[in-house]
Design a protein around this motif. Structure first.
Motif, PDB file in Angstrom:
ATOM      1  N   LEU A  60       0.745  -1.313   0.109  1.00 33.43           N
ATOM      2  CA  LEU A  60       0.140  -0.198   0.012  1.00 33.43           C
ATOM      3  C   LEU A  60       0.948   1.285   0.130  1.00 33.43           C
ATOM      4  CD1 LEU A  60      -2.495  -0.997   2.611  1.00 33.43           C
ATOM      5  CD2 LEU A  60      -3.159  -0.319   0.400  1.00 33.43           C
ATOM      6  N   LEU A  61       0.372   2.076  -0.355  1.00 31.24           N
ATOM      7  CA  LEU A  61       1.100   3.695  -0.428  1.00 31.24           C
ATOM      8  C   LEU A  61       1.079   4.031   0.912  1.00 31.24           C
ATOM      9  CD1 LEU A  61      -0.742   5.524  -3.318  1.00 31.24           C
ATOM     10  CD2 LEU A  61       1.516   4.550  -3.295  1.00 31.24           C
ATOM     11  N   PRO A  62       2.581   4.600   1.396  1.00 38.28           N
ATOM     12  CA  PRO A  62       2.597   4.859   2.956  1.00 38.28           C
ATOM     13  C   PRO A  62       1.589   5.956   3.157  1.00 38.28           C
ATOM     14  CG  PRO A  62       4.602   4.567   1.651  1.00 38.28           C
ATOM     15  CD  PRO A  62       3.548   4.282   0.630  1.00 38.28           C
ATOM     16  N   THR A  63       1.307   6.879   2.293  1.00 37.55           N
ATOM     17  CA  THR A  63       0.443   7.777   2.442  1.00 37.55           C
ATOM     18  C   THR A  63      -0.924   7.578   2.683  1.00 37.55           C
ATOM     19  OG1 THR A  63       0.333   8.275   0.008  1.00 37.55           O
ATOM     20  CG2 THR A  63       1.495   9.865   1.186  1.00 37.55           C
ATOM     21  N   LEU A  64      -1.328   6.344   2.004  1.00 44.31           N
ATOM     22  CA  LEU A  64      -2.660   5.863   2.352  1.00 44.31           C
ATOM     23  C   LEU A  64      -2.685   5.088   3.963  1.00 44.31           C
ATOM     24  CD1 LEU A  64      -3.698   3.673  -0.604  1.00 44.31           C
ATOM     25  CD2 LEU A  64      -5.038   5.513   0.131  1.00 44.31           C
ATOM     26  N   ILE A  65      -1.640   4.600   4.322  1.00 44.65           N
ATOM     27  CA  ILE A  65      -1.690   3.998   5.702  1.00 44.65           C
ATOM     28  C   ILE A  65      -1.573   5.110   6.626  1.00 44.65           C
ATOM     29  CG2 ILE A  65       0.153   2.417   7.191  1.00 44.65           C
ATOM     30  CD1 ILE A  65       0.880   1.066   4.568  1.00 44.65           C
ATOM     31  N   SER A  66      -0.984   6.358   6.462  1.00 41.14           N
ATOM     32  CA  SER A  66      -0.790   7.213   7.505  1.00 41.14           C
ATOM     33  C   SER A  66      -2.199   7.832   7.814  1.00 41.14           C
ATOM     34  CB  SER A  66       0.330   8.125   6.824  1.00 41.14           C
ATOM     35  OG  SER A  66      -0.357   9.101   5.832  1.00 41.14           O
ATOM     36  N   ARG A  67      -3.082   7.699   6.777  1.00 43.82           N
ATOM     37  CA  ARG A  67      -4.514   8.313   6.856  1.00 43.82           C
ATOM     38  C   ARG A  67      -5.384   7.496   7.667  1.00 43.82           C
ATOM     39  NH1 ARG A  67      -4.062  13.941   5.894  1.00 43.82           N
ATOM     40  NH2 ARG A  67      -2.511  14.009   4.500  1.00 43.82           N
ATOM     41  N   CYS A  68      -4.873   6.132   7.879  1.00 50.21           N
ATOM     42  CA  CYS A  68      -5.819   5.140   8.715  1.00 50.21           C
ATOM     43  C   CYS A  68      -5.296   4.850  10.298  1.00 50.21           C
ATOM     44  CB  CYS A  68      -5.981   3.755   7.834  1.00 50.21           C
ATOM     45  SG  CYS A  68      -6.565   4.043   6.099  1.00 50.21           S
ATOM     46  N   GLN A  69      -6.173   4.557  11.081  1.00 49.96           N
ATOM     47  CA  GLN A  69      -5.801   3.809  12.198  1.00 49.96           C
ATOM     48  C   GLN A  69      -5.757   2.392  11.893  1.00 49.96           C
ATOM     49  OE1 GLN A  69      -8.509   4.493  15.809  1.00 49.96           O
ATOM     50  NE2 GLN A  69      -7.689   2.494  16.446  1.00 49.96           N
ATOM     51  N   THR A  70      -4.490   1.871  12.193  1.00 49.40           N
ATOM     52  CA  THR A  70      -4.001   0.551  11.906  1.00 49.40           C
ATOM     53  C   THR A  70      -4.470  -0.499  12.887  1.00 49.40           C
ATOM     54  OG1 THR A  70      -1.831   0.976  12.545  1.00 49.40           O
ATOM     55  CG2 THR A  70      -2.407   1.356  10.328  1.00 49.40           C
ATOM     56  N   ILE A  71      -4.884  -1.640  12.583  1.00 46.71           N
ATOM     57  CA  ILE A  71      -5.199  -2.755  13.431  1.00 46.71           C
ATOM     58  C   ILE A  71      -4.637  -3.962  12.949  1.00 46.71           C
ATOM     59  CG2 ILE A  71      -6.730  -3.956  14.936  1.00 46.71           C
ATOM     60  CD1 ILE A  71      -8.634  -1.551  14.680  1.00 46.71           C
ATOM     61  N   GLN A  72      -3.614  -4.510  13.829  1.00 47.06           N
ATOM     62  CA  GLN A  72      -2.992  -5.645  13.265  1.00 47.06           C
ATOM     63  C   GLN A  72      -3.818  -6.974  13.805  1.00 47.06           C
ATOM     64  OE1 GLN A  72       1.357  -6.398  14.604  1.00 47.06           O
ATOM     65  NE2 GLN A  72       1.471  -8.140  13.099  1.00 47.06           N
ATOM     66  N   PHE A  73      -4.022  -7.943  12.996  1.00 50.33           N
ATOM     67  CA  PHE A  73      -4.601  -8.918  13.426  1.00 50.33           C
ATOM     68  C   PHE A  73      -3.497 -10.327  13.369  1.00 50.33           C
ATOM     69  CE2 PHE A  73      -8.128  -6.357  12.331  1.00 50.33           C
ATOM     70  CZ  PHE A  73      -9.407  -7.075  12.575  1.00 50.33           C
ATOM     71  N   GLN A  74      -3.663 -11.041  14.337  1.00 52.66           N
ATOM     72  CA  GLN A  74      -2.792 -12.268  14.354  1.00 52.66           C
ATOM     73  C   GLN A  74      -3.381 -13.473  13.682  1.00 52.66           C
ATOM     74  OE1 GLN A  74       0.290 -11.475  15.341  1.00 52.66           O
ATOM     75  NE2 GLN A  74      -0.011  -9.438  16.164  1.00 52.66           N
ATOM     76  N   ALA A  75      -2.170 -14.541  13.319  1.00 52.06           N
ATOM     77  CA  ALA A  75      -2.765 -15.828  13.122  1.00 52.06           C
ATOM     78  C   ALA A  75      -3.795 -16.528  14.194  1.00 52.06           C
ATOM     79  CB  ALA A  75      -1.552 -16.759  12.792  1.00 52.06           C
ATOM     80  N   LEU A  76      -4.591 -17.177  13.872  1.00 51.25           N
ATOM     81  CA  LEU A  76      -5.531 -17.811  14.854  1.00 51.25           C
ATOM     82  C   LEU A  76      -4.779 -18.887  15.477  1.00 51.25           C
ATOM     83  CD1 LEU A  76      -8.698 -18.020  12.591  1.00 51.25           C
ATOM     84  CD2 LEU A  76      -8.320 -16.282  14.429  1.00 51.25           C
ATOM     85  N   SER A  77      -5.140 -19.074  16.819  1.00 46.89           N
ATOM     86  CA  SER A  77      -4.727 -20.354  17.533  1.00 46.89           C
ATOM     87  C   SER A  77      -5.203 -21.546  17.020  1.00 46.89           C
ATOM     88  CB  SER A  77      -5.120 -20.037  18.883  1.00 46.89           C
ATOM     89  OG  SER A  77      -6.514 -20.466  18.942  1.00 46.89           O
ATOM     90  N   HIS A  78      -4.544 -22.431  17.167  1.00 49.86           N
ATOM     91  CA  HIS A  78      -5.115 -24.169  16.886  1.00 49.86           C
ATOM     92  C   HIS A  78      -6.483 -24.111  17.255  1.00 49.86           C
ATOM     93  CE1 HIS A  78      -0.932 -25.831  15.858  1.00 49.86           C
ATOM     94  NE2 HIS A  78      -1.491 -25.275  14.871  1.00 49.86           N
ATOM     95  N   GLU A  79      -6.921 -23.982  18.624  1.00 49.60           N
ATOM     96  CA  GLU A  79      -8.019 -24.060  19.147  1.00 49.60           C
ATOM     97  C   GLU A  79      -9.272 -23.507  18.467  1.00 49.60           C
ATOM     98  OE1 GLU A  79     -10.256 -23.340  23.391  1.00 49.60           O
ATOM     99  OE2 GLU A  79      -8.411 -22.308  23.090  1.00 49.60           O
ATOM    100  N   ASN A  80      -9.006 -22.157  18.080  1.00 49.18           N
ATOM    101  CA  ASN A  80     -10.008 -21.356  17.173  1.00 49.18           C
ATOM    102  C   ASN A  80     -10.247 -21.992  15.748  1.00 49.18           C
ATOM    103  OD1 ASN A  80     -11.005 -19.586  19.110  1.00 49.18           O
ATOM    104  ND2 ASN A  80      -9.047 -18.122  19.119  1.00 49.18           N
ATOM    105  N   ILE A  81      -9.005 -22.374  15.266  1.00 41.46           N
ATOM    106  CA  ILE A  81      -9.001 -23.017  14.029  1.00 41.46           C
ATOM    107  C   ILE A  81     -10.287 -24.255  14.033  1.00 41.46           C
ATOM    108  CG2 ILE A  81      -7.789 -24.217  12.161  1.00 41.46           C
ATOM    109  CD1 ILE A  81      -7.376 -21.534  11.487  1.00 41.46           C
ATOM    110  N   LYS A  82      -9.945 -25.166  14.801  1.00 38.36           N
ATOM    111  CA  LYS A  82     -10.477 -26.260  15.139  1.00 38.36           C
ATOM    112  C   LYS A  82     -11.810 -25.967  15.303  1.00 38.36           C
ATOM    113  CE  LYS A  82     -10.434 -30.876  16.948  1.00 38.36           C
ATOM    114  NZ  LYS A  82      -9.451 -31.845  17.708  1.00 38.36           N
TER     115      LYS A  82
END
Length: 212
Positions: free
Chosen positions: A158-180
């Motif tokens: 993504l363009l850095p200028t696009l990212i700078s205009r957004c509140q960023t929220i990182q999502f993590q890989a799901l746990s094995h428990e949640n995948i199952k």
């Protein structure tokens, strides 16, 4: 599907619920993380919560007319943009400037039925350069009563200028428990044999699509 019915992603869900409860929802978000871990589901849930007609605070009832319309993508104030192929034989899909201009036109109006217009751009990193530059103008001067959610598994594209205009929220890989849990819930619908659940879970790398 209310937030609590989505498996995993407790931190992103809490950030969003706090913003809803404190009336501090940002005008633009970037949800990023690997593929198939719940980013799209939570974006749609945020759209529902912003327009839900029930008295639930910081969540959606999933039952009112507004929630149902957003689930079915028929709500007049909910817009979902995703990459498309220019021709059936094209190798790659993209989000082109025509789609962004049409979205900008729709966002220029007041909400028709809901409280807030919500635009979700899935795989936002597949906007071509013209589309990205055009959308940047919308982020710089966001329309009133509008929330925009960009979703990306490759935010470095993504363009850095696009990212700078957004509140960023990182999502993590799901746990094995949640995948199952997800596999068990969708096993019949997806035609998954029960004796493959553990194998699929271990090979998933935290992604539902890899598990499938």
């Amino acid at each position: 599907m209310a937030f609590d019915k989505i498996f995993g992603q407790e931190k992103p869900k809490q950030i969003i619920k706090n913003a809803l409860q404190n009336s501090s929802v940002a005008h633009a978000y970037l949800f990023y993380g690997q593929e198939s871990i719940g980013k799209r589901k939570i974006a749609i849930e945020l759209a529902k919560a912003l327009n839900c007609t029930s008295t639930i605070e910081g969540d959606a009832c999933d039952k009112c007319s507004s929630c149902r319309k957003i689930t079915n993508r028929t709500h007049p104030d909910f817009f979902f943009i995703e990459p498309v192929k220019s021709t059936p034989t094209a190798r790659e899909a993209a989000i082109k400037i025509e789609a962004i201009r049409e979205l900008q036109r729709k966002l220029s109006f007041h909400p028709y039925e809901g409280k807030v217009k919500v635009a979700v751009i899935d795989d936002a990193d597949l906007m071509n350069i013209q589309a990205a530059n055009s959308f940047l103008k919308t982020l710089e001067e966001p329309p009133s009563a509008t929330v925009m959610i960009l979703i990306s598994s490759h935010p470095f594209k993504l363009l850095p200028t696009l990212i700078s205009r957004c509140q960023t929220i990182q999502f993590q890989a799901l746990s094995h428990e949640n995948i199952k849990k997800i596999l068990e819930e969708t096993r019949v619908e997806e035609g998954i044999e029960e004796n493959t659940l553990d194998f699929r879970t271990l090979r998933s790398r935290g992604s539902v699509s890899k598990a499938m």
